[in-house]
Design an enzyme around this catalytic site. Sequence first.
Site, PDB file in Angstrom:
ATOM      1  CD  GLU A 107      -2.275   1.809   2.450  1.00 23.74           C
ATOM      2  OE1 GLU A 107      -3.004   2.811   2.430  1.00 23.74           O
ATOM      3  OE2 GLU A 107      -1.825   1.330   3.498  1.00 23.74           O
TER       4      GLU A 107
ATOM      5  CB  CYS B 258      -1.421   6.701   2.897  1.00 24.29           C
ATOM      6  SG  CYS B 258      -2.616   5.613   3.694  1.00 24.29           S
TER       7      CYS B 258
END
Length: 449
Positions: A264, A299
């Site tokens: 990720e 993020c």
Amino acid sequence: MDQSTIDALRAQAVPPRLHIIDGKSVPASDGAVMDVISPIDGTVLTSMARGTVADMQSAIASARAAFEDGRWAGQPPGARKKVLHKWADLIEANALELAVLGVRDNGTEINMAIKAEPGSAAVTIRYYAEALDKIYGEIAPTASDVLGMIHKEPVGVVGAIIPWNFPLMIGAWKLGPALAMGNSVVLKPAETASLSLMRMVELAHEAGLPSGVLNAVTGEGAVVGEAMGLSMDVDVLVFTGSGGTGRRLMEYAARSNMKRVYLELGGKSPNVVFADAPDLKEAAKIAAGGIFRNAGQVCVAGSRLLVEASIHDEFVAEVAKVSAAMRVGDPLDLGTAIGAVNSEVQLMQNLGFVESARSEGGEVVLGGSRILESTGGYYMEPTIVTGVAPEATLTQKEVFGPVLGVSKFESDDEAVRLANGTVYGLAGGVWTSNLSRAHSIVKRIRTGV
């Protein structure tokens, strides 16, 4: 949660942190340590072991031995479930201690940290504890004289590299499913935020996790992270962090045993606001929180704000008003809305992006500077830059800080082009009262969440 309890926990000395290998705390093989610097005031909080290649190899060997002898993988599902639930209980019982320790280490404001870190970690561990005995095999469709069965088994040793922004939450995302299925794990926490995650590993052993099943090695990614990636005895590698590091990990996997790699990586997420949004004040409030909470170190942060031209000026003014009212400061103060930037290196990088934006034609309409420097800590004003071009650095590169780039659009097609105009595709948002438009835009924007 009250301020006096938080202050008491803040005052506690933090002992030096060692590796956890085979259930024991051990120093680096060469005795080296690293200072742990608190972003709150720039002081040395404690030290931690500076891991070596030999340390990582030792941790991997411990995990492999634990897997092969079945001390965890061989336990019945009900036994593993019991340990994981006990672990979640201990995380919840020690939630404030874990949250305060993490804030002292990485600077996240305590109001966010208490929910996002131990709160989220405990829920995640519980989820996988309940799921582990509901993973069923399959019987394949075959001829009448053939029986084809599919059995789900643990893969072996999982290497997990965890980022510094939410170490407990993201750590639990990796640890929960890996341990629930009976794998052994080697953790590599971030250099600038290892303390709370290492404490959570200790709690796992207190809950009854057998020694060797969960090991943790602190140190530099270029040393111990690379050793993990190149190991022939790690079967799966999981990582959350930058795109550059993710690419290197895939290269390490290719150069070693072709281990599976799950990544990720970064984000430059578009937040698209149309003039027909039903509540522009609410949209402005969420847009500000979506980039400035945790000093933008998220993020999925909505770091690109795309606004329909007809409402651009008034909407940006409202976002700026909301953002200016968000208090920046000591992340362990309950009145703080935006905490510290994780490190001085990260702060300087953030400020560099602001200067790049100015030089490329953007207008800084709010913030743009370091503040509270007298505290010794690493703090930055919430920053809004308008007139950001599609090819600008602020559009194309992840800042990972409290910097919002704003661009305007005239049509649905232009909004989609701008939203899709980067190499990223992690998250996104759309504000409109037109349900057909909402579904159409969501379908057309290439993003995961």
